[in-house]
Design a protein around this motif. Sequence first.
Motif, PDB file in Angstrom:
ATOM      1  N   ASN A 114     -20.719  31.616 -29.966  1.00  0.00           N
ATOM      2  CA  ASN A 114     -19.839  29.614 -29.226  1.00  0.00           C
ATOM      3  C   ASN A 114     -20.599  28.802 -30.101  1.00  0.00           C
TER       4      ASN A 114
ATOM      5  N   ALA B 196     -13.570  23.702 -19.539  1.00  0.00           N
ATOM      6  CA  ALA B 196     -13.525  25.461 -19.553  1.00  0.00           C
ATOM      7  C   ALA B 196     -12.146  25.276 -20.915  1.00  0.00           C
TER       8      ALA B 196
ATOM      9  N   HIS C   3     -20.860  30.543 -17.917  1.00  0.00           N
ATOM     10  CA  HIS C   3     -19.473  31.067 -18.089  1.00  0.00           C
ATOM     11  C   HIS C   3     -18.457  29.821 -18.404  1.00  0.00           C
TER      12      HIS C   3
ATOM     13  N   ILE D  10     -17.042  29.556 -21.871  1.00  0.00           N
ATOM     14  CA  ILE D  10     -14.905  29.983 -22.021  1.00  0.00           C
ATOM     15  C   ILE D  10     -14.504  29.208 -22.985  1.00  0.00           C
TER      16      ILE D  10
ATOM     17  N   LEU E  59     -13.095  31.449 -25.793  1.00  0.00           N
ATOM     18  CA  LEU E  59     -13.346  32.249 -25.132  1.00  0.00           C
ATOM     19  C   LEU E  59     -12.950  33.882 -25.984  1.00  0.00           C
TER      20      LEU E  59
ATOM     21  N   ALA F  70     -16.766  34.549 -25.790  1.00  0.00           N
ATOM     22  CA  ALA F  70     -17.199  35.066 -23.856  1.00  0.00           C
ATOM     23  C   ALA F  70     -16.072  36.435 -23.152  1.00  0.00           C
ATOM     24  N   GLU F  71     -14.944  36.701 -24.259  1.00  0.00           N
ATOM     25  CA  GLU F  71     -14.671  38.090 -23.212  1.00  0.00           C
ATOM     26  C   GLU F  71     -15.457  38.992 -24.139  1.00  0.00           C
TER      27      GLU F  71
ATOM     28  N   THR G 119     -13.881  35.954 -17.895  1.00  0.00           N
ATOM     29  CA  THR G 119     -12.818  34.965 -18.332  1.00  0.00           C
ATOM     30  C   THR G 119     -11.958  34.646 -16.675  1.00  0.00           C
ATOM     31  N   ARG G 120     -11.567  35.050 -16.680  1.00  0.00           N
ATOM     32  CA  ARG G 120      -9.451  35.394 -15.572  1.00  0.00           C
ATOM     33  C   ARG G 120     -10.103  34.631 -14.727  1.00  0.00           C
TER      34      ARG G 120
ATOM     35  N   THR H 171     -11.439  31.490 -14.119  1.00  0.00           N
ATOM     36  CA  THR H 171     -10.436  30.379 -14.303  1.00  0.00           C
ATOM     37  C   THR H 171     -10.275  29.936 -13.138  1.00  0.00           C
TER      38      THR H 171
END
Lengths: 510, 413
Positions: free
Chosen positions: A355, B89, B284, B288, B292, B295-296, B302-303, B306
């Motif tokens: 990130n 996000a 988190h 994300i 993204l 993060a995954e 991630t889902r 969200t």
Amino acid sequence: MTTNILEMRSITKTFPGVKALQNVTLDVGRGEVHAICGENGAGKSTLMKVLSGVYPFGTYEGDIVFENETMEFRDIRDSEAKGIVIIHQELALSPFLSIAENIFLNNEITGAFGLIDWNKTNIEASKLLARVGLRENPTTKVRELGVGKQQLVEIAKALSKRVKLLILDEPTAALNDEDSDHLLDLILSLKAQNITSIIISHKLNEIKKISDTVTVIRDGKAIETIAKIDVTEDRIIKDMVGRDLEHRYPDHTPHIGDEILRVENWTAYHPQDPTRVMVDNVNINVKRGEIVGIAGLMGAGRTEFAMSLFGRSYGTKISGSVFKNGKEIKTRTVSEAIDNGLAYATEDRKFYGLNLIEDIKRNISMASLKKLERGGFVDDNEEFKVAEGYRKSMNIKAPSVLAKVGKLSGGNQQKVVLSKWIYSDPDVLILDEPTRGIDVGAKYEIYTIINRLAAEGKGVIVISSELPELIGICDRIYALAEGRITGEVPIAEATPETLIKYMTMEKERA
Amino acid sequence: MSNLETKPADDTAAGGRVNPVENRFTTAITHVLSDLGKNGIFIALVLVVVVFEILTNGVLLRPQNVSNLIVQNGYILILAIGMVMVIVAGHIDLSVGSVAAFIGAVSGVFAVNMGLPWWLSIILSLLIGAVVGAWQGFWIAYVGIPAFIVTLAGMLIFRGLALVVLGNANIGSFPELYRSIGNGYLTNLFGDFAVDPLTMGVAIIAIVAFIVQSVRTRRGRQSYGQAVEPLGWFVGKLVLVAIVVGLFAYALATFKGIPVTLIILAVLVLIYGLVMTRSVFGRHIYAIGGNLHAAELSGIKTRNVTFWLFVNMGFLAALAGLVFTARLNLAGPKAGDGFELEAISAAFIGGAAVTGGIGTIGGAIVGGLIIGVLNNGMSIMGIGIEWQQAVKGLVLLLAVAFDVYNKRRSGGR
């Protein structure tokens, strides 16, 4: 001998910290097919970008002489105006436009009032399609064509610009045999029409088949230029890899224990095209303290294998079994894979690994927040301490762990990625191109870290395009081609020649 | 663990060792400058307040108007909290205004038409809000339809459903306790004074708690060898906060006391501030929005994150709808019109990034307050709604342009 259409004289191109090209000279005769080969990262693409004006005049040293005139290209349009057209590996077509629209994109045939003359556009496109041997209606949308046919559209587009020198970057990498053969024949027929081609390729049999001259590039230098009669695969391979393998890698005394990871019958299909098998029945194993290499050309399925294994992050219809210490484990989601002691450091740090707008501290903790959690909250101070520890032990060059990762050099970013995965305390680490895009000094540090991990009894899998690197640090190497394991080579027998032989082994076709 | 190693690089570069006094001075300056950079939005708020205090001849900061500022903007601030989380996000929610209207109407049916107890009506309404959020979160997180589309559809769907529930009429005259969440005050518990002791007491407790917490955080950092700001600047900031909170409380105490809306807001800011800065869930969200894919591949679900973000947004939109309805004592078809735009503006003025990954609860609240002061100040001045709109649009554009300029100058992307 024909006269030279192109002479690139003493080209030197420097990126911050890296000399990508050093004093490269390339002479291309008029009407010939000139092959350029070299390992990934040797400088082939950089040379072509200099030639086509992607790197404009003034950002490199040396001269480009095209048709006896010195060229000073400011951008790609300048070089195209002179008849130099480059077709990249990733095709640059607009999928929702028709073939004819793509061919004349930004070069439209106009009639009265500057409006596009569609009849003429489609008629001209048909003529060009006939020249490249593509039997399709010019109004067909490009997305309805396969990759092979799209490549032909690219060539037709080049012809519409009255191309004199056509550059093809790994044109057959994504093609099947039939399409490849057709493309190679087309290059020969263009040669008959006095169009010169430069073809960049890994595939030695292809090069032998169509090229008149071969230039080998290694480490940003032109090693030698070989005329057709003297070309042998052995000679090219020797030129491609022949370098000092000593002292670039730290000493490594393996202490290999019991098997820690075994993957059986691993198969995965392309996510958008479920009929295309990308990983084909792969069987591998890793032992404690062992560094296992996976060698393969671009597109062989190395990353696809690793990512499908790591929480099914790639592909569909994945099947196969994974065993850790002899017991079957599940790796259906990334968190499951992490919990089961796997770690995967991606080949594409910026896209998949980091990130960039966050600091070092938060990147290192990202995959292991569970360890810092106290009743739903993150222990900031502990996090800081952990990150500081890695900054020192991994020698991450940054003023503090509060520095944003986006501002670090490639080597230091890679150390952050490795810290992140080491902190997750895995048993097996899969490192995908761990030294891509970083300088020699930092590479040595990364190798030392890899050795340390193995010495701690972890299993390490290293995926790399650089064969000397694999031979320099691994204990055992698998070769991958077209998604299959085509060879397993103990380090004592590993030479670039044997590996390349396995890596280029093609599927037997009925 | 020596302090030397963890100091930021610029202060060794700036001062050298020639003069320790000068060194300390330059260190303080760099801290002040970096704080000003980080807190530019607070300074913008102060500027806006000062400008309108002058333009309105001192009406803006009169006790009654200070109280009004909070009560009039409470629902926007509530929405801004949820909105900034959604934006961090990397998503957006266009439906919050319609959802607020829908929930206002539903609560009217519960509390007025069906005569349910006020507290049950509120609980049921909040639950329905969360269900609405879950509906949108399902399409966004698990089906993978962009939030812009899903919530654009939601904007139409729930506006429509609000009208259906209202059946072409306003629902009005809510029970008194229901109304108190929109325009009630906590006051006079200790008798009737010119300056309400309860309000001042709460303010003093809040100030003390803030100071204690700040000192503890500072000590904790020091014990781990992290760099902290110079003591003088640290104390100075605490004093500044104490003065501002004290004056604010005094204004409220000389009017009607603490608005119930302010209590709701304070609790929300505290909880969501903690979630975003300290909790794993908050991490988190930032991960994300920042990248993204990374993060995954770090094992973040991630889902699920969200999905819960939108459930939360639905819940907060419902709360905003209740507060608004309670304040007007009326559930009507035009309720919540344009709320989504004010909430989104608040988040962006407060420094949230359109690309995700950046934004804070505090920033969004301050952004919302800037909009609030603009609305209120221009209304006092008698400027028409048409010019108010134009000015607010311009402020949004300039705020984001300033942010972009700042980032480019500091070498960010």
